[in-house]
Write an enzyme that holds these catalytic residues in place. Structure first.
Site, PDB file in Angstrom:
ATOM      1  CD  GLN A 266      -1.753  -2.372   2.190  1.00  0.00           C
ATOM      2  OE1 GLN A 266      -0.143  -2.362   2.065  1.00  0.00           O
ATOM      3  NE2 GLN A 266      -2.229  -3.289   2.676  1.00  0.00           N
ATOM      4  CG  ASP A 267       5.459   2.973  -0.274  1.00  0.00           C
ATOM      5  OD1 ASP A 267       5.025   4.255  -0.095  1.00  0.00           O
ATOM      6  OD2 ASP A 267       6.820   2.903  -0.236  1.00  0.00           O
TER       7      ASP A 267
END
Length: 320
Positions: A266-267
């Site tokens: 989810q970066d």
């Protein structure tokens, strides 16, 4: 703690005298037959962080954990350009400070290790975000200096949306006519806040932000902007430009160290499919862990979730 380098020469040829280095250590140093520390691990923080960022790995420093303080000696340095060490703000040179590169940060830390601890070889380097840039660049420029490199939520080049974000921050700062004065004005304080707020969307994951109410988001946004006023605008500008020019793609084949890449699904800064995955394919002798964390780019605050994988990787260096 502080240490002073008699002088430091930048890649562009400029030199500063009496160069201050802020640092801390923890763990247990071990020595080889020549009296040199043989189990040192360098921790490198993200952009405009400080040595205290190393607290992220402390939950895994207990007995038999991945970063067992009885097995390893950790050194964390406030990087060149960050407040606390030699930087535009600390030297008060402001916009007269020498332009620096990621290689300059590497050489700054390498010189410090040699002069303060007589270290000319590391067991490893753990680097978060910009700290990953530092670790990877060190492994390219000095292939025999570290046995392993562990870049976290990092990449091999600043490109795409991340490059545009950096350009946007630059545009905001340079648009203020007071920037070239070299002194803090009310206008620059406002500009500093705006430049930092541009980064707000790139910390927590999109999922985490969506799960907040608009009222909560507004409060977080306001708080983020206020806290950012602790950063010096000249430190921000110099660091932003340093990172914006980072690109080591063509040299990744020079890395001889073992590499463990830690990414986060989810970066928003460095999505694994665009950064960590292709980087792992280009680096020989590399491994990849993709974390699942709503903290996104801040996922190193949840390293406990991959403690088993980290422990397995570190087993290969227990007897080094």
């Amino acid at each position: 703690m502080y240490f002073t380098l008699p002088s430091f020469k930048f890649e562009n040829g400029e030199t500063l005298e009496d160069v201050k280095v802020e640092y801390t250590t923890f763990g247990t140093p071990k020595y080889d037959e020549n009296g040199k520390i043989s189990n040192a691990i360098l921790y490198c923080h993200g952009s405009l962080g400080r040595y205290a960022s190393m607290r992220k790995i402390l939950p895994l420093s207990g007995v038999d954990e991945a970063f067992d303080e009885n097995k390893y000696f950790f050194i964390s340095i406030t990087a060149l350009g960050s407040s606390g060490s030699c930087s535009p703000s600390l030297t008060n040179l402001k916009n007269k400070f020498p332009k620096y590169s990621i290689l300059d940060i590497v050489n700054f830390e390498k010189q410090f290790l040699a002069e303060r601890f007589n270290i000319n070889h590391l067991l490893g380097v753990i680097g978060v975000s910009m700290g990953g840039f530092v670790g990877l660049t060190l492994a390219i420029e000095y292939p025999d200096f570290a046995d392993f490199i562990m870049p976290g939520v990092s990449t091999y080049k600043v490109a795409g949306h991340d490059f545009i974000l950096s350009r946007f921050v630059n545009e905001i700062i340079e648009s203020d006519p007071d920037y070239n004065k070299g002194e803090l004005t009310y206008s620059l304080i406002r500009t500093l806040r705006l430049a930092n707020l541009a980064e707000f969307n790139f910390g927590l994951s999109k999922e985490a932000l969506r799960n907040m109410s608009n009222e909560e988001l507004g409060a977080e946004f306001e708080s983020f902007g206020n806290e950012s006023l602790d950063v010096d605008i000249y430190d921000l500008k110099y660091c932003n430009e340093c990172c914006m020019n980072y690109d080591i793609e063509k040299d990744l084949d020079k890395i001889k160290s073992r590499v463990l890449i830690v990414a986060c699904k989810q970066d928003p800064h460095f999505p694994p499919e665009l950064d960590a995955v292709p980087m792992s394919e280009m680096i020989k002798n590399s491994e990849l862990i993709v974390m699942d964390s709503d903290l996104g780019h801040l996922c190193f605050n949840e390293l406990e979730t991959i403690s088993d994988e980290l422990k397995e990787f570190m087993r290969g260096f227990d007897d080094s």
